[in-house]
Design a protein around this motif. Structure first.
Motif, PDB file in Angstrom:
ATOM      1  N   ASN A 149      57.938 -83.938  91.044  1.00  0.00           N
ATOM      2  CA  ASN A 149      57.993 -83.366  92.092  1.00  0.00           C
ATOM      3  C   ASN A 149      58.657 -82.126  91.815  1.00  0.00           C
ATOM      4  O   ASN A 149      59.511 -81.735  90.930  1.00  0.00           O
ATOM      5  CB  ASN A 149      59.341 -84.015  92.984  1.00  0.00           C
ATOM      6  CG  ASN A 149      58.738 -85.109  93.827  1.00  0.00           C
ATOM      7  OD1 ASN A 149      57.825 -85.030  94.575  1.00  0.00           O
ATOM      8  ND2 ASN A 149      59.231 -86.521  93.658  1.00  0.00           N
ATOM      9  N   GLU A 153      63.264 -76.732  86.993  1.00  0.00           N
ATOM     10  CA  GLU A 153      63.960 -75.605  86.218  1.00  0.00           C
ATOM     11  C   GLU A 153      64.015 -76.024  84.843  1.00  0.00           C
ATOM     12  O   GLU A 153      65.100 -76.515  84.356  1.00  0.00           O
ATOM     13  CB  GLU A 153      65.336 -75.477  86.792  1.00  0.00           C
ATOM     14  CG  GLU A 153      65.488 -74.617  88.116  1.00  0.00           C
ATOM     15  CD  GLU A 153      66.515 -74.520  88.811  1.00  0.00           C
ATOM     16  OE1 GLU A 153      67.782 -74.710  87.895  1.00  0.00           O
ATOM     17  OE2 GLU A 153      67.043 -73.984  89.924  1.00  0.00           O
ATOM     18  N   ASP A 167      58.567 -82.461 103.488  1.00  0.00           N
ATOM     19  CA  ASP A 167      59.718 -83.295 103.618  1.00  0.00           C
ATOM     20  C   ASP A 167      60.200 -83.235 104.897  1.00  0.00           C
ATOM     21  O   ASP A 167      60.202 -82.009 105.718  1.00  0.00           O
ATOM     22  CB  ASP A 167      60.974 -82.760 102.801  1.00  0.00           C
ATOM     23  CG  ASP A 167      60.826 -82.862 101.170  1.00  0.00           C
ATOM     24  OD1 ASP A 167      60.845 -83.906 100.664  1.00  0.00           O
ATOM     25  OD2 ASP A 167      60.383 -81.877 100.767  1.00  0.00           O
ATOM     26  N   ASN A 201      64.663 -85.994  92.380  1.00  0.00           N
ATOM     27  CA  ASN A 201      64.344 -84.571  92.590  1.00  0.00           C
ATOM     28  C   ASN A 201      64.120 -84.184  94.123  1.00  0.00           C
ATOM     29  O   ASN A 201      64.296 -83.115  94.553  1.00  0.00           O
ATOM     30  CB  ASN A 201      63.064 -84.403  91.612  1.00  0.00           C
ATOM     31  CG  ASN A 201      63.320 -82.738  91.316  1.00  0.00           C
ATOM     32  OD1 ASN A 201      64.111 -82.125  90.809  1.00  0.00           O
ATOM     33  ND2 ASN A 201      62.197 -82.011  91.370  1.00  0.00           N
ATOM     34  N   SER A 202      63.301 -85.095  94.795  1.00  0.00           N
ATOM     35  CA  SER A 202      63.164 -85.042  96.110  1.00  0.00           C
ATOM     36  C   SER A 202      64.474 -84.744  96.995  1.00  0.00           C
ATOM     37  O   SER A 202      64.726 -83.994  97.815  1.00  0.00           O
ATOM     38  CB  SER A 202      62.392 -86.150  96.838  1.00  0.00           C
ATOM     39  OG  SER A 202      60.995 -86.155  96.200  1.00  0.00           O
ATOM     40  N   LYS A 204      67.297 -83.818  95.787  1.00  0.00           N
ATOM     41  CA  LYS A 204      68.031 -82.549  95.424  1.00  0.00           C
ATOM     42  C   LYS A 204      67.343 -81.279  96.173  1.00  0.00           C
ATOM     43  O   LYS A 204      68.012 -80.708  96.617  1.00  0.00           O
ATOM     44  CB  LYS A 204      67.858 -82.332  94.016  1.00  0.00           C
ATOM     45  CG  LYS A 204      68.871 -83.410  92.947  1.00  0.00           C
ATOM     46  CD  LYS A 204      68.428 -83.127  91.410  1.00  0.00           C
ATOM     47  CE  LYS A 204      69.188 -84.071  90.866  1.00  0.00           C
ATOM     48  NZ  LYS A 204      69.093 -83.893  89.311  1.00  0.00           N
ATOM     49  N   TYR A 205      66.150 -81.508  96.325  1.00  0.00           N
ATOM     50  CA  TYR A 205      65.281 -80.452  97.005  1.00  0.00           C
ATOM     51  C   TYR A 205      65.670 -80.358  98.488  1.00  0.00           C
ATOM     52  O   TYR A 205      66.195 -79.210  99.057  1.00  0.00           O
ATOM     53  CB  TYR A 205      63.822 -80.704  96.902  1.00  0.00           C
ATOM     54  CG  TYR A 205      62.909 -79.660  97.569  1.00  0.00           C
ATOM     55  CD1 TYR A 205      62.746 -78.363  96.973  1.00  0.00           C
ATOM     56  CD2 TYR A 205      62.532 -79.727  98.780  1.00  0.00           C
ATOM     57  CE1 TYR A 205      62.072 -77.203  97.542  1.00  0.00           C
ATOM     58  CE2 TYR A 205      61.706 -78.727  99.581  1.00  0.00           C
ATOM     59  CZ  TYR A 205      61.486 -77.477  98.991  1.00  0.00           C
ATOM     60  OH  TYR A 205      60.859 -76.466  99.581  1.00  0.00           O
ATOM     61  N   VAL A 206      65.734 -81.300  99.257  1.00  0.00           N
ATOM     62  CA  VAL A 206      66.013 -81.499 100.438  1.00  0.00           C
ATOM     63  C   VAL A 206      67.592 -80.919 100.658  1.00  0.00           C
ATOM     64  O   VAL A 206      68.219 -80.317 101.610  1.00  0.00           O
ATOM     65  CB  VAL A 206      65.894 -83.035 101.425  1.00  0.00           C
ATOM     66  CG1 VAL A 206      66.396 -82.707 102.815  1.00  0.00           C
ATOM     67  CG2 VAL A 206      64.384 -83.111 101.226  1.00  0.00           C
ATOM     68  N   GLU A 208      69.471 -79.092  98.694  1.00  0.00           N
ATOM     69  CA  GLU A 208      69.778 -77.690  98.583  1.00  0.00           C
ATOM     70  C   GLU A 208      69.197 -77.001  99.653  1.00  0.00           C
ATOM     71  O   GLU A 208      69.862 -76.032  99.980  1.00  0.00           O
ATOM     72  CB  GLU A 208      68.724 -77.325  97.208  1.00  0.00           C
ATOM     73  CG  GLU A 208      69.702 -77.881  95.991  1.00  0.00           C
ATOM     74  CD  GLU A 208      68.588 -77.524  94.728  1.00  0.00           C
ATOM     75  OE1 GLU A 208      67.518 -76.883  94.882  1.00  0.00           O
ATOM     76  OE2 GLU A 208      69.112 -77.890  93.661  1.00  0.00           O
ATOM     77  N   TYR A 209      68.095 -77.294 100.340  1.00  0.00           N
ATOM     78  CA  TYR A 209      67.722 -76.569 101.661  1.00  0.00           C
ATOM     79  C   TYR A 209      68.667 -76.831 102.741  1.00  0.00           C
ATOM     80  O   TYR A 209      68.965 -75.843 103.432  1.00  0.00           O
ATOM     81  CB  TYR A 209      66.475 -77.242 102.093  1.00  0.00           C
ATOM     82  CG  TYR A 209      66.018 -76.716 103.323  1.00  0.00           C
ATOM     83  CD1 TYR A 209      65.462 -75.370 103.531  1.00  0.00           C
ATOM     84  CD2 TYR A 209      66.028 -77.306 104.662  1.00  0.00           C
ATOM     85  CE1 TYR A 209      65.192 -74.814 104.589  1.00  0.00           C
ATOM     86  CE2 TYR A 209      65.607 -76.842 105.818  1.00  0.00           C
ATOM     87  CZ  TYR A 209      65.310 -75.497 105.802  1.00  0.00           C
ATOM     88  OH  TYR A 209      64.857 -74.682 107.257  1.00  0.00           O
ATOM     89  N   ARG A 268      56.568 -78.130  99.329  1.00  0.00           N
ATOM     90  CA  ARG A 268      56.658 -78.056  97.931  1.00  0.00           C
ATOM     91  C   ARG A 268      55.524 -78.785  97.155  1.00  0.00           C
ATOM     92  O   ARG A 268      54.381 -78.993  98.026  1.00  0.00           O
ATOM     93  CB  ARG A 268      57.954 -78.615  97.382  1.00  0.00           C
ATOM     94  CG  ARG A 268      58.161 -79.979  97.809  1.00  0.00           C
ATOM     95  CD  ARG A 268      59.527 -80.419  97.571  1.00  0.00           C
ATOM     96  NE  ARG A 268      59.825 -81.820  98.076  1.00  0.00           N
ATOM     97  CZ  ARG A 268      59.925 -82.933  97.363  1.00  0.00           C
ATOM     98  NH1 ARG A 268      59.585 -82.739  96.226  1.00  0.00           N
ATOM     99  NH2 ARG A 268      60.230 -84.283  98.027  1.00  0.00           N
TER     100      ARG A 268
END
Length: 301
Positions: A149, A153, A167, A201-202, A204-206, A208-209, A268
């Motif tokens: 995903n 970084e 998502d 990782n999914s 973490k992405y949500v 952070e958003y 993403r």
């Protein structure tokens, strides 16, 4: 100048044919050139290799000893060259792929099937792990490529987006009232939240958003698989954060329902990752080309 390897090739031909002239014909060389090559080899080894006579050439004791080793070496070289050709033509080989459960089931399987049909002799070695573990395996050389995903970084990895995903939040029948109007993140966090584990990782992405929207995450349930997220939402345990493209079966059958958001979470990508500045194996290159070709066709159609 003739290389040492070429001298040994000529030596083997003369030894096998017991004739300088016959060896010259087989090698598409002149007889004097063959004779000069054998003389050069004898000078370099400081050893007489052949007895010359009008009837031909026979090996000396030293020549027979050398011939046993050189013939074996030439056979191994030939076998190695054939193996390289087989690898280039993908008639043998191994493709080492890293992937998580969800991406494997909902995205990768069809490509594994297609590649296997085209190249049935290539063996797959699949490593199932978290994104962090897959990145480490790529850097150690344990994997050729990994499906992760994005974004990641990590400057050491080349990241090639290949499939766009969204998502979303889904709920079961008891929470259908949430569908009556678009919800804000402030409203979403008032409900029991169902998320993947924090190392995902999914997740973490949500997360952070949501933080960028000024809300912090405190899930009621943290689960290890995408399918469990859907199942927990289906039995009305709360609001689940899932990937829309991997939830279509549940959505189409109305087992769960997508919650409309005032500000949808930005889309993403799933991507192919591999070590930057390190050439891919032939099998991995073909696999990546196959996926890129499929994506190009999808964009055109």
């Amino acid at each position: 100048m003739i290389s040492k390897l070429d001298l040994y090739r000529i030596f083997v031909k003369v030894a096998q044919s017991e004739s300088f002239s016959d060896a010259a014909k087989q090698l598409f060389m002149t007889q004097p050139a063959v004779s000069q090559s054998i003389m050069q080899l004898e000078r370099e080894l400081d050893t007489r290799l052949f007895y010359r006579s009008p009837k031909g050439a026979t090996l000396t004791s030293e020549g027979r000893l050398l011939f046993e080793y050189i013939q074996s070496a030439m056979s191994l070289i030939h076998t190695g060259e054939q193996k390289i050709l087989e690898f280039k033509n993908l008639t043998i080989g191994e493709l080492k792929i890293g992937v998580g459960d969800t991406i494997s089931r909902y995205y990768l399987l069809r490509y594994l099937e297609k590649f296997h049909i085209n190249y049935p002799n290539i063996k797959f070695k699949i490593m199932n792990a978290t994104t962090m573990e897959l990145c480490s395996a790529l850097k150690s050389g344990s994997l050729d490529i990994a499906f992760c995903n994005l974004p990641l970084e990590d400057a050491a990895l080349e990241q090639l987006p290949c499939y766009a995903i969204e998502d979303i939040f889904v709920v079961g029948q008891q929470y259908r009232y949430l569908l009556e109007q678009s919800q804000t993140m402030d409203m979403i966090i008032q409900l029991p939240l169902i998320f993947l584990e924090s190392k995902s990782n999914s997740r973490k992405y949500v997360e952070e958003y949501m933080a960028s929207c000024g809300v912090s995450l405190a899930p009621a349930f943290e689960l290890g698989s995408h399918d469990l997220l859907l199942e927990f939402a289906k039995i009305n345990l709360g609001v689940a954060s899932v990937i829309k493209q991997f939830s279509l079966d549940y959505l189409d059958k109305q087992l769960v329902f997508e919650v409309p958001l005032v500000k949808p979470i930005p889309s993403r990508n799933i991507g192919i990752c591999y070590l930057r500045n390190v050439p891919l194996s032939i099998a991995a290159t073909r696999f990546v080309e196959m996926i890129n070709g499929d994506n190009s066709s999808s964009h055109l159609s």
